[in-house]
Scaffold this motif. Structure first.
Motif, PDB file in Angstrom:
ATOM      1  N   PHE A  58       0.822  -1.213   0.000  1.00  0.00           N
ATOM      2  CA  PHE A  58       0.000   0.000   0.000  1.00  0.00           C
ATOM      3  C   PHE A  58       0.853   1.258   0.000  1.00  0.00           C
ATOM      4  O   PHE A  58       1.819   1.366   0.756  1.00  0.00           O
ATOM      5  CB  PHE A  58      -0.943  -0.019   1.202  1.00  0.00           C
ATOM      6  CG  PHE A  58      -1.830  -1.237   1.191  1.00  0.00           C
ATOM      7  CD1 PHE A  58      -2.804  -1.385   0.220  1.00  0.00           C
ATOM      8  CD2 PHE A  58      -1.656  -2.260   2.118  1.00  0.00           C
ATOM      9  CE1 PHE A  58      -3.611  -2.514   0.176  1.00  0.00           C
ATOM     10  CE2 PHE A  58      -2.448  -3.387   2.088  1.00  0.00           C
ATOM     11  CZ  PHE A  58      -3.433  -3.515   1.113  1.00  0.00           C
ATOM     12  N   HIS A  79      -7.940   3.168   3.641  1.00  0.00           N
ATOM     13  CA  HIS A  79      -9.399   3.240   3.529  1.00  0.00           C
ATOM     14  C   HIS A  79      -9.923   1.827   3.316  1.00  0.00           C
ATOM     15  O   HIS A  79      -9.146   0.867   3.258  1.00  0.00           O
ATOM     16  CB  HIS A  79      -9.817   4.227   2.430  1.00  0.00           C
ATOM     17  CG  HIS A  79      -9.279   3.960   1.060  1.00  0.00           C
ATOM     18  ND1 HIS A  79      -9.622   2.849   0.332  1.00  0.00           N
ATOM     19  CD2 HIS A  79      -8.409   4.657   0.279  1.00  0.00           C
ATOM     20  CE1 HIS A  79      -9.013   2.879  -0.841  1.00  0.00           C
ATOM     21  NE2 HIS A  79      -8.253   3.968  -0.894  1.00  0.00           N
ATOM     22  N   GLY A 120     -11.064   0.297   0.810  1.00  0.00           N
ATOM     23  CA  GLY A 120     -10.633  -0.393  -0.411  1.00  0.00           C
ATOM     24  C   GLY A 120      -9.373  -1.207  -0.136  1.00  0.00           C
ATOM     25  O   GLY A 120      -9.235  -2.350  -0.574  1.00  0.00           O
ATOM     26  N   PRO A 161       0.124  11.325  -9.474  1.00  0.00           N
ATOM     27  CA  PRO A 161      -0.613  10.423  -8.571  1.00  0.00           C
ATOM     28  C   PRO A 161      -0.501   8.959  -8.973  1.00  0.00           C
ATOM     29  O   PRO A 161      -0.500   8.077  -8.136  1.00  0.00           O
ATOM     30  CB  PRO A 161      -2.061  10.904  -8.677  1.00  0.00           C
ATOM     31  CG  PRO A 161      -1.968  12.320  -9.113  1.00  0.00           C
ATOM     32  CD  PRO A 161      -0.752  12.393  -9.987  1.00  0.00           C
ATOM     33  N   VAL A 173      -4.567  -8.280  -6.189  1.00  0.00           N
ATOM     34  CA  VAL A 173      -4.367  -6.870  -6.568  1.00  0.00           C
ATOM     35  C   VAL A 173      -5.671  -6.241  -7.052  1.00  0.00           C
ATOM     36  O   VAL A 173      -6.550  -6.927  -7.578  1.00  0.00           O
ATOM     37  CB  VAL A 173      -3.320  -6.706  -7.702  1.00  0.00           C
ATOM     38  CG1 VAL A 173      -1.964  -7.206  -7.275  1.00  0.00           C
ATOM     39  CG2 VAL A 173      -3.760  -7.385  -8.981  1.00  0.00           C
ATOM     40  N   GLY A 174      -5.759  -4.930  -6.892  1.00  0.00           N
ATOM     41  CA  GLY A 174      -6.891  -4.190  -7.449  1.00  0.00           C
ATOM     42  C   GLY A 174      -6.683  -4.020  -8.944  1.00  0.00           C
ATOM     43  O   GLY A 174      -5.550  -4.043  -9.440  1.00  0.00           O
ATOM     44  N   TRP A 177     -14.201  -0.517  -4.623  1.00  0.00           N
ATOM     45  CA  TRP A 177     -15.277   0.057  -3.838  1.00  0.00           C
ATOM     46  C   TRP A 177     -15.378   1.508  -4.290  1.00  0.00           C
ATOM     47  O   TRP A 177     -14.357   2.203  -4.402  1.00  0.00           O
ATOM     48  CB  TRP A 177     -14.987  -0.047  -2.331  1.00  0.00           C
ATOM     49  CG  TRP A 177     -15.206  -1.444  -1.887  1.00  0.00           C
ATOM     50  CD1 TRP A 177     -14.293  -2.447  -1.871  1.00  0.00           C
ATOM     51  CD2 TRP A 177     -16.455  -2.025  -1.472  1.00  0.00           C
ATOM     52  NE1 TRP A 177     -14.882  -3.621  -1.471  1.00  0.00           N
ATOM     53  CE2 TRP A 177     -16.213  -3.388  -1.222  1.00  0.00           C
ATOM     54  CE3 TRP A 177     -17.751  -1.538  -1.309  1.00  0.00           C
ATOM     55  CZ2 TRP A 177     -17.217  -4.259  -0.799  1.00  0.00           C
ATOM     56  CZ3 TRP A 177     -18.736  -2.414  -0.876  1.00  0.00           C
ATOM     57  CH2 TRP A 177     -18.478  -3.750  -0.636  1.00  0.00           C
ATOM     58  N   LYS A 181     -14.371   5.806  -7.821  1.00  0.00           N
ATOM     59  CA  LYS A 181     -13.432   4.982  -7.049  1.00  0.00           C
ATOM     60  C   LYS A 181     -13.028   5.690  -5.756  1.00  0.00           C
ATOM     61  O   LYS A 181     -12.691   6.875  -5.777  1.00  0.00           O
ATOM     62  CB  LYS A 181     -12.177   4.705  -7.879  1.00  0.00           C
ATOM     63  CG  LYS A 181     -11.172   3.861  -7.107  1.00  0.00           C
ATOM     64  CD  LYS A 181      -9.806   3.788  -7.759  1.00  0.00           C
ATOM     65  CE  LYS A 181      -8.866   2.977  -6.885  1.00  0.00           C
ATOM     66  NZ  LYS A 181      -7.652   3.634  -6.506  1.00  0.00           N
ATOM     67  N   SER A 213      -6.091   9.914  -3.107  1.00  0.00           N
ATOM     68  CA  SER A 213      -5.850  11.162  -3.833  1.00  0.00           C
ATOM     69  C   SER A 213      -7.144  11.935  -4.030  1.00  0.00           C
ATOM     70  O   SER A 213      -7.150  13.151  -4.007  1.00  0.00           O
ATOM     71  CB  SER A 213      -5.238  10.885  -5.189  1.00  0.00           C
ATOM     72  OG  SER A 213      -4.102  10.108  -5.028  1.00  0.00           O
TER      73      SER A 213
HETATM   74  N1  LIG Z   1     -11.455   1.860  -3.915  1.00  0.00           N
HETATM   75  C1  LIG Z   1     -10.775   0.726  -3.838  1.00  0.00           C
HETATM   76  N2  LIG Z   1     -11.417  -0.453  -3.879  1.00  0.00           N
HETATM   77  C2  LIG Z   1     -10.746  -1.606  -3.787  1.00  0.00           C
HETATM   78  N3  LIG Z   1      -9.433  -1.683  -3.648  1.00  0.00           N
HETATM   79  C3  LIG Z   1      -8.728  -0.554  -3.614  1.00  0.00           C
HETATM   80  C4  LIG Z   1      -9.355   0.714  -3.703  1.00  0.00           C
HETATM   81  N4  LIG Z   1      -8.400   1.667  -3.626  1.00  0.00           N
HETATM   82  C5  LIG Z   1      -7.231   1.016  -3.499  1.00  0.00           C
HETATM   83  N5  LIG Z   1      -7.435  -0.323  -3.476  1.00  0.00           N
HETATM   84  C6  LIG Z   1      -6.434  -1.381  -3.377  1.00  0.00           C
HETATM   85  O1  LIG Z   1      -5.294  -0.916  -2.695  1.00  0.00           O
HETATM   86  C7  LIG Z   1      -4.176  -0.917  -3.586  1.00  0.00           C
HETATM   87  C8  LIG Z   1      -3.230   0.166  -3.243  1.00  0.00           C
HETATM   88  O2  LIG Z   1      -3.915   1.368  -3.401  1.00  0.00           O
HETATM   89  P1  LIG Z   1      -3.238   2.749  -3.233  1.00  0.00           P
HETATM   90  O3  LIG Z   1      -2.334   2.729  -2.065  1.00  0.00           O
HETATM   91  O4  LIG Z   1      -2.704   3.206  -4.526  1.00  0.00           O
HETATM   92  O5  LIG Z   1      -4.569   3.541  -2.809  1.00  0.00           O
HETATM   93  P2  LIG Z   1      -5.391   4.637  -3.547  1.00  0.00           P
HETATM   94  O6  LIG Z   1      -6.430   5.116  -2.608  1.00  0.00           O
HETATM   95  O7  LIG Z   1      -5.835   4.141  -4.879  1.00  0.00           O
HETATM   96  O8  LIG Z   1      -4.301   5.741  -3.624  1.00  0.00           O
HETATM   97  P3  LIG Z   1      -4.186   6.968  -4.563  1.00  0.00           P
HETATM   98  O9  LIG Z   1      -5.532   7.620  -4.621  1.00  0.00           O
HETATM   99  O10 LIG Z   1      -3.165   7.790  -3.876  1.00  0.00           O
HETATM  100  O11 LIG Z   1      -3.764   6.417  -5.882  1.00  0.00           O
HETATM  101  C9  LIG Z   1      -4.852  -0.774  -4.944  1.00  0.00           C
HETATM  102  O12 LIG Z   1      -4.075  -1.084  -5.974  1.00  0.00           O
HETATM  103  C10 LIG Z   1      -5.985  -1.739  -4.766  1.00  0.00           C
HETATM  104  O13 LIG Z   1      -5.504  -3.047  -4.822  1.00  0.00           O
END
Ligand SMILES: Nc1ncnc2c1ncn2[C@@H]1O[C@H](COP(=O)(O)OP(=O)(O)OP(=O)(O)O)[C@@H](O)[C@H]1O
Length: 615
Positions: free
Chosen positions: A75, A82, A84, A193, A328-329, A361, A367, A371
């Protein structure tokens, strides 16, 4: 100095060595093009391509009892967790726990925080702190959130740790020595981002806060900036065919299937080389390129190597690699299903065994993301809905193939109806002292529920109806069905099947009205005991199967049924042994002392959850 890496490609595509083909000087591209272009100005860093003299190390054995490393995404530490992130981690956790339940071989569950890059540099500046301090705080929030949610991780890697940095430097050396890197000048639209360059096809026109025209990413809406710099480039284009071959040979490598198809589709398109470093003057917060202090290693290369550093790369990774499943997402699918396997091949390693992809989510259709700031705090949700309540909700409602909009009412509805009412109610009814005054696991009577070959021919044979036989058959097949759904990365379907069986058990209980039976009549007592025995057997199955998803509630349920810790695995899960003429170790056992409510009904949330822990 890193050991020369064995070229995996040599084995899988001996006839056509992509790196050898790529060793020719890259074509000069016309200048002034509006498209992001690689302008190959710098000195090529190519070294002679080394041929592979031995097959790639397939370390982990296949079949039962084998090792497996499951990973959550690592992460990004630019903001607090959050839900997600929690969802991603819970999927991996449930798979890991289900493996343990099956008594599969040794397993590890790795997670951690990705702590380098421009976004973190900028987030730290915005928070008035330094990158290391920001990462320390955010990483500990992720650690706490996962621990709080009972994610049973065995390893937590921080990419700022020396052991990880050492692995990244070694990996870089393997890429360089294998001839996969060259230095060139790169210009294009950079999305901070997302920490990557985006092609024009993935951009759209927009206006910034001051109303000036700008370009934004089509997928995320983040603004991009034209950037030109000298970078090390990775010969990704040389891996197009090996990647296609890998996927064609391994149709299970990416699940669910639509994501597999999406990756194949990407591989049909142009696959440009990848910029894998940034000028140090622009990005100081990262691992310097070995022997070139003017460059910093691209944060994604750095982050992906966590899956290797956690298993002791470059020394002991062979004990685990490539028996690895990445959860992974879909937002990071390309990094895991295209860049990562190509980087691994180039470093002489095999691609991961499986990539399990989930959707997002969303909040009001958008999404949830750090950010964008539209996040829901996992700590608040767990506080409000309990650890198991919230785990259950996310895993029951999250469908990997499609996005799911979050709202609080849905949590309350699902959890109350399925955990509190259906499951908790069933336990409560079947163990009530009014119905089972001895508080024991009662005996099963073959005369009431005789074994039959065809359940449609049960007339006059006992007290059980055709419907009862049908229901018992569906519970008997449940463990296998659940195992198949876990294997297919459809945990929500496994839960759906369990809920269906719980409802059938409630109907069975209701249908026979055991509370109406006359306990003074020995024949009625036999049938009463049999009804309770069958119900408790069903509950034992549900408690056992639910352990990977709601560990605390399942523990409570199994303890109430007097199931010992060593009897909670799938290998001990013999359902209704007495029906099959075998002995049942539970018969006559005193039930556990905790007669409290299994799962308290949830209150409707009074405040919106869309707020997050402040940094
Ligand atoms: N809304 C979401 N729903 C499900 N999984 C999520 C979600 N946001 C992030 N993830 C999961 O967490 C991983 C790491 O996310 P990351 O740390 O980039 O969070 P982010 O909120 O998308 O950050 P940013 O907005 O800074 O890009 C994602 O690749 C995904 O696997």
């Amino acid at each position: 100095t890193p050991e020369p890496s064995a070229m995996w490609l040599g084995a899988c595509a001996a006839a056509r060595s992509p790196l050898a083909a790529a060793a020719a000087p890259p074509p000069a591209l016309p200048g002034g093009s509006p498209l992001p272009r690689r302008l190959y100005g710098g000195a090529a860093m190519l070294r002679p391509l080394r041929r592979l003299s031995r097959p790639p190390r397939r370390a982990a054995a296949t079949g039962p009892g084998r090792r497996l490393l499951l990973s959550t995404p690592i992460f990004y530490a630019n903001g607090p967790p959050h839900i997600g992130h929690l969802y991603s981690a819970l999927l991996a956790d449930a798979l890991h726990r289900h493996r343990r339940l099956r008594g599969a071989g040794p397993g590890r569950l790795s997670t951690g925080t990705d702590e380098h890059g421009l976004k973190i540099q900028q987030a730290a500046a915005a928070a008035g702190t330094s990158p290391p301090e920001l990462c320390e705080r955010v990483s500990s929030l992720f650690h706490q959130a996962l621990t709080h949610a009972a994610v049973s991780f065995t390893d937590f890697t921080r990419t700022s740790e020396p052991r990880h940095q050492r692995a990244v430097r070694y990996f870089w050396g393997a890429l360089r020595d294998g001839g996969a890197l060259y230095k060139g000048s790169y210009e294009g639209w950079y999305c901070t981002p997302e920490e990557c360059f985006l092609p024009e096809s993935q951009l759209t026109e927009h206006r910034d806060a001051q109303g000036r025209p700008c370009k934004v990413s089509l997928e995320t809406g983040h603004q991009v900036h034209w950037t030109k710099e000298e970078n090390y480039m990775f010969r990704l284009s040389a891996f197009q065919d090996p990647l296609r071959k890998w996927l064609r040979d391994n149709p299970q490598a990416i699940s669910p299937h639509p994501f597999y198809q999406r990756v194949l589709h990407w591989l049909e398109e142009d696959l440009p080389d990848l910029s894998v470093s940034r000028e140090r003057s622009r990005l100081q917060w990262g691992i310097p390129v070995p022997s070139d202090s003017t460059q910093t290693i691209y944060v994604w290369v750095d982050a992906l190597v966590n899956y290797l550093s956690v298993v002791g790369y470059p020394e002991t990774h062979g004990e685990w690699w490539p028996a690895v499943h990445h959860v992974v997402g879909k937002d990071i699918l390309k990094f895991h299903a295209v860049y990562w396997p190509a980087l691994l091949m180039a470093a002489g390693l095999a691609p991961p065994e499986r990539i399990l992809v989930h959707s997002h989510w969303t909040v009001h259709g958008q999404k949830m993301s750090k950010s964008l700031g539209n996040v829901i705090d996992p700590f608040a949700c767990i506080g409000q809905y309990t650890v198991d309540g919230f785990r259950y909700f996310l895993l029951r409602q999250g469908v990997p193939e499609r996005d799911c909009d979050y709202y609080d009412e849905k949590v309350v509805k699902v959890v109350n109806s399925e955990l509190a009412d259906a499951l908790g109610g069933l336990l409560n009814r079947s163990t009530a002292l009014s119905i089972n005054p001895s508080n024991t696991y009662p005996c099963f009577s073959e005369s009431c529920f005789p074994k039959v070959l065809d359940y449609r021919e049960t007339k006059g044979m006992g007290r059980a109806s055709a419907e009862d036989y049908e229901f018992v058959a569906s519970v008997a097949s449940l463990p296998l069905q659940v195992a198949n759904y876990f294997e297919g990365f459809q945990i929500y379907k496994a839960l759906e099947c369990i809920v269906l069986c719980v409802r059938q058990t409630n109907s069975f209980f209701q249908r026979h009205r055991p509370w109406k039976l006359n306990r003074k009549d020995p024949a009625e007592q036999l049938w009463l005991d049999t009804i309770i025995h069958v119900t408790l057997e069903c509950l034992r199955v549900y408690g056992t199967l639910l352990q990977p998803v709601i560990p605390h509630t399942a523990d409570r349920l199994l303890s109430r049924l007097a199931v010992e810790p060593e009897e909670r695995g799938l290998s001990s899960l013999t359902f209704l042994a007495r029906y099959n003429g075998k002995s049942c170790p539970f018969e006559g056992r005193q039930l556990g002392p905790d007669t409290g409510i299994l799962f308290h009904r949830l209150e409707k949330s009074r405040q919106p959850q869309i707020e997050t822990k402040k940094l």
